[in-house]
Design a protein around this motif. Sequence first.
Motif, short mmCIF file in Angstrom:
data_model
loop_
_atom_site.label_atom_id
_atom_site.label_comp_id
_atom_site.label_asym_id
_atom_site.label_seq_id
_atom_site.Cartn_x
_atom_site.Cartn_y
_atom_site.Cartn_z
N SER A 1 1.02 -1.26 -0.07
CA SER A 1 0.03 -0.40 0.08
C SER A 1 1.16 1.39 -0.22
O SER A 1 0.32 1.95 -0.87
CB SER A 1 -0.97 0.09 1.07
OG SER A 1 -1.28 -0.94 1.01
N GLU B 1 1.47 3.81 -2.89
CA GLU B 1 1.27 5.42 -2.80
C GLU B 1 1.60 6.03 -3.39
O GLU B 1 1.51 7.37 -4.11
CB GLU B 1 0.48 5.53 -1.50
CG GLU B 1 -0.14 6.73 -0.40
CD GLU B 1 -1.60 6.87 -1.62
OE1 GLU B 1 -1.87 8.13 -1.77
OE2 GLU B 1 -2.62 6.12 -1.83
N THR C 1 -1.25 8.35 6.93
CA THR C 1 -3.16 8.29 6.63
C THR C 1 -3.63 7.36 5.54
O THR C 1 -4.02 6.63 6.18
CB THR C 1 -2.79 9.53 5.42
OG1 THR C 1 -2.68 10.26 6.50
CG2 THR C 1 -4.31 9.30 4.53
N ILE C 2 -2.22 6.42 4.91
CA ILE C 2 -2.49 5.16 4.73
C ILE C 2 -2.26 3.87 5.61
O ILE C 2 -3.60 3.29 5.47
CB ILE C 2 -1.42 4.89 3.40
CG1 ILE C 2 -0.54 5.59 2.89
CG2 ILE C 2 -1.47 3.45 3.66
CD1 ILE C 2 0.33 5.33 1.93
N SER D 1 -4.01 4.46 8.78
CA SER D 1 -5.30 4.77 8.81
C SER D 1 -6.06 4.19 8.21
O SER D 1 -6.97 3.70 8.46
CB SER D 1 -5.56 6.47 9.35
OG SER D 1 -4.75 6.91 10.25
N ARG D 2 -6.11 4.47 7.22
CA ARG D 2 -6.87 4.57 5.82
C ARG D 2 -7.25 2.02 5.70
O ARG D 2 -7.81 1.74 5.99
CB ARG D 2 -7.08 4.18 4.77
CG ARG D 2 -7.71 4.22 2.89
CD ARG D 2 -6.86 4.56 2.39
NE ARG D 2 -6.15 5.32 1.97
CZ ARG D 2 -4.99 5.68 1.06
NH1 ARG D 2 -5.00 4.20 0.40
NH2 ARG D 2 -4.03 6.71 0.87
N GLU D 3 -6.32 1.82 5.63
CA GLU D 3 -6.44 0.25 5.91
C GLU D 3 -6.68 -0.20 7.20
O GLU D 3 -7.80 -0.95 7.30
CB GLU D 3 -4.33 -0.74 5.72
CG GLU D 3 -3.50 0.67 5.07
CD GLU D 3 -3.99 -0.86 3.37
OE1 GLU D 3 -4.50 -1.66 4.50
OE2 GLU D 3 -3.84 -0.54 2.62
N LYS E 1 -9.11 1.24 8.89
CA LYS E 1 -10.68 2.07 9.24
C LYS E 1 -10.83 0.64 7.98
O LYS E 1 -12.32 0.37 7.91
CB LYS E 1 -10.57 3.29 8.29
CG LYS E 1 -12.12 3.44 8.28
CD LYS E 1 -12.39 4.49 7.62
CE LYS E 1 -14.01 5.85 7.28
NZ LYS E 1 -14.58 4.86 6.88
N GLN E 2 -10.60 0.38 6.46
CA GLN E 2 -10.94 -0.79 6.42
C GLN E 2 -11.29 -1.61 6.80
O GLN E 2 -12.27 -2.34 6.90
CB GLN E 2 -10.21 -1.57 4.53
CG GLN E 2 -10.22 0.29 3.94
CD GLN E 2 -8.84 -0.44 2.33
OE1 GLN E 2 -7.85 -0.63 2.65
NE2 GLN E 2 -9.04 0.74 1.23
N LYS F 1 -4.74 13.45 13.01
CA LYS F 1 -4.77 12.57 12.61
C LYS F 1 -3.72 11.40 13.14
O LYS F 1 -2.71 11.02 13.43
CB LYS F 1 -3.98 13.13 10.90
CG LYS F 1 -4.13 12.47 9.96
CD LYS F 1 -2.89 12.87 8.98
CE LYS F 1 -3.66 12.04 7.96
NZ LYS F 1 -3.40 13.07 6.52
N ASP G 1 -9.96 8.14 16.20
CA ASP G 1 -11.29 7.84 14.74
C ASP G 1 -11.45 8.80 14.56
O ASP G 1 -12.77 9.15 15.37
CB ASP G 1 -11.64 6.02 15.21
CG ASP G 1 -12.84 5.31 14.48
OD1 ASP G 1 -12.11 6.26 13.32
OD2 ASP G 1 -13.91 5.50 14.94
#
Length: 148
Positions: free
Chosen positions: A32, A36, A52-53, A55-57, A59-60, A131, A135
Amino acid sequence: MSLLERLNNDMKQAMKNKEKDKLSVIRMVKASLQNEAIKLGKKELSEDEELTILSREVKQRKDSLHEFDKAGRQDLVDKLHTEISILELYLPKQLSEEELLEIVKQTISEVGAKSKAEMGKVMAAIMPKVKGKADGSLVNKFVQQHLS
């Protein structure tokens, strides 16, 4: 030590210890990060972009967790819990609800928001401060409570 260096070291250790789950998650995160970097046309990502990446992982996985739980797929729920706990090792220490509440109150007063109509302005000011440490849905909930 950068995140990529930590991931490489942990990947080597996971290989030695034959930790398949951890190895799989680390490889996925590295992919990932590299994707990016390619997408942005950079050789290396900034710490903020890496966060950011990650956190995105997380969250997914949390989003998938709810879906698998509703479908009664306990095997996948357990797998996702394991993956989330591994990913959280690389995130900064999460803020407690009290700390987050204090940041929300402080930011609302800084922005001077009085109603829910100004929620976007408040969220835009808060999110850079928290950040990777909180959450977004929890931040949103606290802001709504204080602006009502």
